[in-house]
Write an enzyme that holds these catalytic residues in place. Sequence first.
Site, PDB file in Angstrom:
ATOM      1  N   HIS A   1      -0.556  -4.444  -4.839  1.00 28.09           N
ATOM      2  CA  HIS A   1      -1.559  -3.724  -4.053  1.00 28.09           C
ATOM      3  C   HIS A   1      -2.156  -4.641  -3.015  1.00 28.09           C
ATOM      4  CE1 HIS A   1      -5.066  -1.228  -3.071  1.00 28.09           C
ATOM      5  NE2 HIS A   1      -4.347  -0.230  -3.526  1.00 28.09           N
TER       6      HIS A   1
ATOM      7  N   GLU B   1      -0.239   4.448  -8.096  1.00 29.17           N
ATOM      8  CA  GLU B   1       0.877   5.369  -7.886  1.00 29.17           C
ATOM      9  C   GLU B   1       1.729   5.523  -9.145  1.00 29.17           C
ATOM     10  OE1 GLU B   1       1.014   6.981  -5.193  1.00 29.17           O
ATOM     11  OE2 GLU B   1       0.087   5.791  -3.622  1.00 29.17           O
TER      12      GLU B   1
HETATM   13  N1  COA Z   1       7.880  -5.492  -6.266  1.00 29.80           N
HETATM   14  C1  COA Z   1       8.431  -6.685  -6.078  1.00 29.80           C
HETATM   15  N2  COA Z   1       7.868  -7.643  -5.351  1.00 29.80           N
HETATM   16  C2  COA Z   1       6.700  -7.384  -4.763  1.00 29.80           C
HETATM   17  C3  COA Z   1       6.065  -6.143  -4.920  1.00 29.80           C
HETATM   18  C4  COA Z   1       6.692  -5.174  -5.710  1.00 29.80           C
HETATM   19  N3  COA Z   1       6.163  -3.991  -5.911  1.00 29.80           N
HETATM   20  N4  COA Z   1       4.906  -6.152  -4.226  1.00 29.80           N
HETATM   21  C5  COA Z   1       4.809  -7.343  -3.654  1.00 29.80           C
HETATM   22  N5  COA Z   1       5.891  -8.091  -3.965  1.00 29.80           N
HETATM   23  C6  COA Z   1       6.180  -9.443  -3.553  1.00 29.80           C
HETATM   24  C7  COA Z   1       6.819  -9.480  -2.177  1.00 29.80           C
HETATM   25  O1  COA Z   1       8.210  -9.388  -2.256  1.00 29.80           O
HETATM   26  C8  COA Z   1       6.373 -10.821  -1.684  1.00 29.80           C
HETATM   27  O2  COA Z   1       7.182 -11.816  -2.318  1.00 29.80           O
HETATM   28  P1  COA Z   1       7.558 -13.172  -1.544  1.00 29.80           P
HETATM   29  O3  COA Z   1       6.236 -13.857  -1.264  1.00 29.80           O
HETATM   30  O4  COA Z   1       8.415 -13.879  -2.534  1.00 29.80           O
HETATM   31  O5  COA Z   1       8.260 -12.729  -0.296  1.00 29.80           O
HETATM   32  C9  COA Z   1       4.971 -10.965  -2.256  1.00 29.80           C
HETATM   33  O6  COA Z   1       4.937 -10.142  -3.414  1.00 29.80           O
HETATM   34  C10 COA Z   1       3.869 -10.528  -1.262  1.00 29.80           C
HETATM   35  O7  COA Z   1       4.191  -9.257  -0.699  1.00 29.80           O
HETATM   36  P2  COA Z   1       3.235  -8.567   0.389  1.00 29.80           P
HETATM   37  O8  COA Z   1       3.920  -7.366   0.952  1.00 29.80           O
HETATM   38  O9  COA Z   1       2.739  -9.588   1.354  1.00 29.80           O
HETATM   39  O10 COA Z   1       2.015  -8.141  -0.520  1.00 29.80           O
HETATM   40  P3  COA Z   1       0.938  -7.077  -0.213  1.00 29.80           P
HETATM   41  O11 COA Z   1      -0.153  -7.330  -1.163  1.00 29.80           O
HETATM   42  O12 COA Z   1       0.589  -7.069   1.223  1.00 29.80           O
HETATM   43  O13 COA Z   1       1.709  -5.703  -0.542  1.00 29.80           O
HETATM   44  C11 COA Z   1       2.137  -3.494  -1.236  1.00 29.80           C
HETATM   45  C12 COA Z   1       1.078  -4.599  -1.068  1.00 29.80           C
HETATM   46  C13 COA Z   1       1.503  -2.304  -1.954  1.00 29.80           C
HETATM   47  C14 COA Z   1       2.643  -3.053   0.151  1.00 29.80           C
HETATM   48  C15 COA Z   1       3.331  -4.033  -2.067  1.00 29.80           C
HETATM   49  O14 COA Z   1       2.865  -4.547  -3.279  1.00 29.80           O
HETATM   50  C16 COA Z   1       4.429  -2.998  -2.286  1.00 29.80           C
HETATM   51  O15 COA Z   1       5.280  -2.800  -1.411  1.00 29.80           O
HETATM   52  N6  COA Z   1       4.457  -2.328  -3.491  1.00 29.80           N
HETATM   53  C17 COA Z   1       5.446  -1.316  -3.781  1.00 29.80           C
HETATM   54  C18 COA Z   1       5.111   0.019  -3.154  1.00 29.80           C
HETATM   55  C19 COA Z   1       3.926   0.717  -3.826  1.00 29.80           C
HETATM   56  O16 COA Z   1       3.837   0.771  -5.040  1.00 29.80           O
HETATM   57  N7  COA Z   1       3.026   1.261  -3.004  1.00 29.80           N
HETATM   58  C20 COA Z   1       1.838   1.968  -3.466  1.00 29.80           C
HETATM   59  C21 COA Z   1       0.603   1.147  -3.245  1.00 29.80           C
HETATM   60  S1  COA Z   1      -0.839   1.935  -3.900  1.00 29.80           S
END
Ligand code: COA
Length: 384
Positions: free
Chosen positions: A270, A325
């Site tokens: 998140h 979610e």
């Molecule tokens: N599965 C696997 N790896 C994940 C992940 C997930 N659900 N969420 C984050 N990561 C990893 C990324 O690959 C990244 O790894 P790296 O540093 O080795 O490249 C790291 O964590 C940071 O990712 P980042 O996108 O910068 O984190 P964020 O906090 O900005 O992302 C989300 C938030 C929600 C966009 C992300 O967690 C995600 O895409 N989740 C899946 C989709 C989802 O469930 N969405 C609903 C949200 S309520």
Amino acid sequence: MTNPTGAPAPSAPSAAPSAPTADERPYSPGLEGVIGAESAIGLVDGKNGRLLYRGYRIGELVERGTYAQVADLLWTGEWHPDATLPPAPVPPAVLTALREMPRDSHPMDALRTAVSVWGATQRLAWPPTPEQARALTAFSPSALAAFGRLRQGLEPVEPDTSLGLAGGFLQQLNGAAPDAAAARALDAYFIVGAEHGLNASTFTARVITSTRSDIASAVCGAIGALKGPLHGGAPSEVVNQLHAIGSPERAEAWVREAVGRGERIMGFGHRIYRAYDPRAAALRTVADEMGTNADWLDMAVRVEDVVLRVLADMKPGRVLKTNVEYYAAAVLQGVGLPPDLFPSVFALARHAGWTAHSIEQAGANKLIRPDMRYTGPAERQLPA
Ligand code: COA
């Protein structure tokens, strides 16, 4: 040096201080980090994994409250234990409009249209009131259920006003009295989805209200904002993922391969919460208590344990916990809703928050009108 407007850029400060121009002030793409409102409605505390509505923790509200009480709390700021919110009938003009829509319309388009026509049937004076919020929030589930039936070639059914809003939605969608556990679970989902700070759709509702437009227009705009995939979330993707995994025994290999390929596991991680999402925790409890679709939920719970373990192992530098979610998918699937209705059911839940923000915005209104930095050509003349 000149900027694109052709005006000279500011140089040394003059004796009489004047307001800085748009070229001098910082620009924040996406308004990230900009404080866009003051609000007493909800607190999203990502660091500590807390979500408060009017000071009350989401977990306690789900455990001890109903959506009717929570919506009333968001609108009025007070806890009224006797608050009720029965589903409202759909005005004939709305049914006519829904009948005219293509059956394969996106349910969000149907809901947005229904709210728009509903607004035209009301005399919605400004400022918005809790009574208006209540009427609109009680109407929308009936309208979405009516569309859900019409698109299957079935006739809409009248709401059973002895039911709460979530149970009344299921009754009107399925044409039968809802299972009590399913109604309770969906009510809990509605509570969890009711409010979440100054997100894009809530901001949209406040912007529209700030022009002294009516509450139905604010909610129409909010539904439009929520329709976008960057905001509306995709619990249906969690359902697809669980189908792809197939069984808890296959989960570990599936998740390791997916993360190894650099893919995201849906329902985890998140942007704000760096602890277990308190909404996921509240919904997990509800999902555990649901009698229906027990096998599916059991699989969701067991797969979650595997995913958390694998993510901790493969991404040790990140706090990657279950997000809302994941258990939203478990509950919505568990109560028997088709995945293509998930975003619009989220919109039903968010009605309480949108309308509460509309009321709050109007209470201390200032037209929301940010400034813009011009990046187009300097002044010029049309070709001769
Ligand atoms: N599965 C696997 N790896 C994940 C992940 C997930 N659900 N969420 C984050 N990561 C990893 C990324 O690959 C990244 O790894 P790296 O540093 O080795 O490249 C790291 O964590 C940071 O990712 P980042 O996108 O910068 O984190 P964020 O906090 O900005 O992302 C989300 C938030 C929600 C966009 C992300 O967690 C995600 O895409 N989740 C899946 C989709 C989802 O469930 N969405 C609903 C949200 S309520």
